[in-house]
Scaffold this motif. Sequence first.
Motif, mmCIF file in Angstrom:
data_model
loop_
_atom_site.group_PDB
_atom_site.id
_atom_site.type_symbol
_atom_site.label_atom_id
_atom_site.label_comp_id
_atom_site.label_asym_id
_atom_site.label_seq_id
_atom_site.Cartn_x
_atom_site.Cartn_y
_atom_site.Cartn_z
ATOM 1 N N THR A 1 -3.303 -21.333 34.646
ATOM 2 C CA THR A 1 -3.311 -22.510 35.738
ATOM 3 C C THR A 1 -4.056 -23.817 35.185
ATOM 4 O OG1 THR A 1 -5.353 -21.559 36.619
ATOM 5 C CG2 THR A 1 -3.320 -20.737 37.520
ATOM 6 N N GLY A 2 -3.835 -24.665 35.774
ATOM 7 C CA GLY A 2 -4.683 -26.015 35.662
ATOM 8 C C GLY A 2 -5.936 -25.915 35.997
ATOM 9 N N GLU A 3 -6.373 -25.175 37.024
ATOM 10 C CA GLU A 3 -7.613 -25.153 37.434
ATOM 11 C C GLU A 3 -8.512 -24.460 36.412
ATOM 12 O OE1 GLU A 3 -5.065 -24.216 39.411
ATOM 13 O OE2 GLU A 3 -5.073 -26.138 40.832
ATOM 14 N N LYS A 4 -7.993 -23.168 35.889
ATOM 15 C CA LYS A 4 -8.618 -22.229 35.029
ATOM 16 C C LYS A 4 -8.759 -23.169 33.757
ATOM 17 C CE LYS A 4 -7.759 -17.910 36.982
ATOM 18 N NZ LYS A 4 -7.198 -16.551 36.811
ATOM 19 N N PHE A 5 -7.711 -23.917 33.226
ATOM 20 C CA PHE A 5 -7.825 -24.493 31.973
ATOM 21 C C PHE A 5 -8.928 -25.593 32.325
ATOM 22 C CE2 PHE A 5 -3.638 -23.225 29.897
ATOM 23 C CZ PHE A 5 -4.302 -22.921 28.624
ATOM 24 N N SER A 6 -9.121 -26.145 33.510
ATOM 25 C CA SER A 6 -10.074 -27.451 33.650
ATOM 26 C C SER A 6 -11.205 -26.599 33.748
ATOM 27 C CB SER A 6 -9.724 -27.949 34.838
ATOM 28 O OG SER A 6 -8.549 -28.662 34.745
ATOM 29 N N GLU A 7 -11.699 -25.515 34.323
ATOM 30 C CA GLU A 7 -12.887 -24.788 34.113
ATOM 31 C C GLU A 7 -13.226 -24.368 32.708
ATOM 32 O OE1 GLU A 7 -14.819 -20.420 35.826
ATOM 33 O OE2 GLU A 7 -13.002 -21.335 36.977
#
Length: 158
Positions: free
Chosen positions: A25-31
């Motif tokens: 997910t984009g959220e996990k890559f961002s985190e």
Amino acid sequence: TVRKADGCQVILLHTKANDPKRDWTGEKFSELTDKLLNEYPEAVIAELGMTPIVKSDSSRFVTLKSITDLQLIYQIIKHADLFIGIDSSFMHMANASGTESVFITGRLYQFSHHCPYSGRFWKGDGVTFVRPRMEDESPAVEVNDVLKAVKSKLPYEN
């Protein structure tokens, strides 16, 4: 483009596949990006691909979406310190180029232990596979599990 300075580590991310079932997910890559920037103060993180999904305001994060020449992308991957990504042609380039890699993968259709690679990745050389439980798909992979895999590949800088 990304240029390596003395002491600088280049970490590449590839975040989107042609088949969304392969994606994290984009959220996990961002985190993960935020955590890597904190853990590795000399690192530069670059996201490859035409559809960037990482959200970061850091001056040490860049998107390389305008680079579409596959020979140039191969050279960028080859000279990176680490490649982190999902099942994609860029992960195959990391395998072929000898770049240390972290592969985020999970169940894909009928394959519970998906590994589309030959050569060194098939043998487990130069790659750490980060998987969720056998019945889960890639989005179930935890950020801290990927971070742990990264720390096994790169010297700790803090």
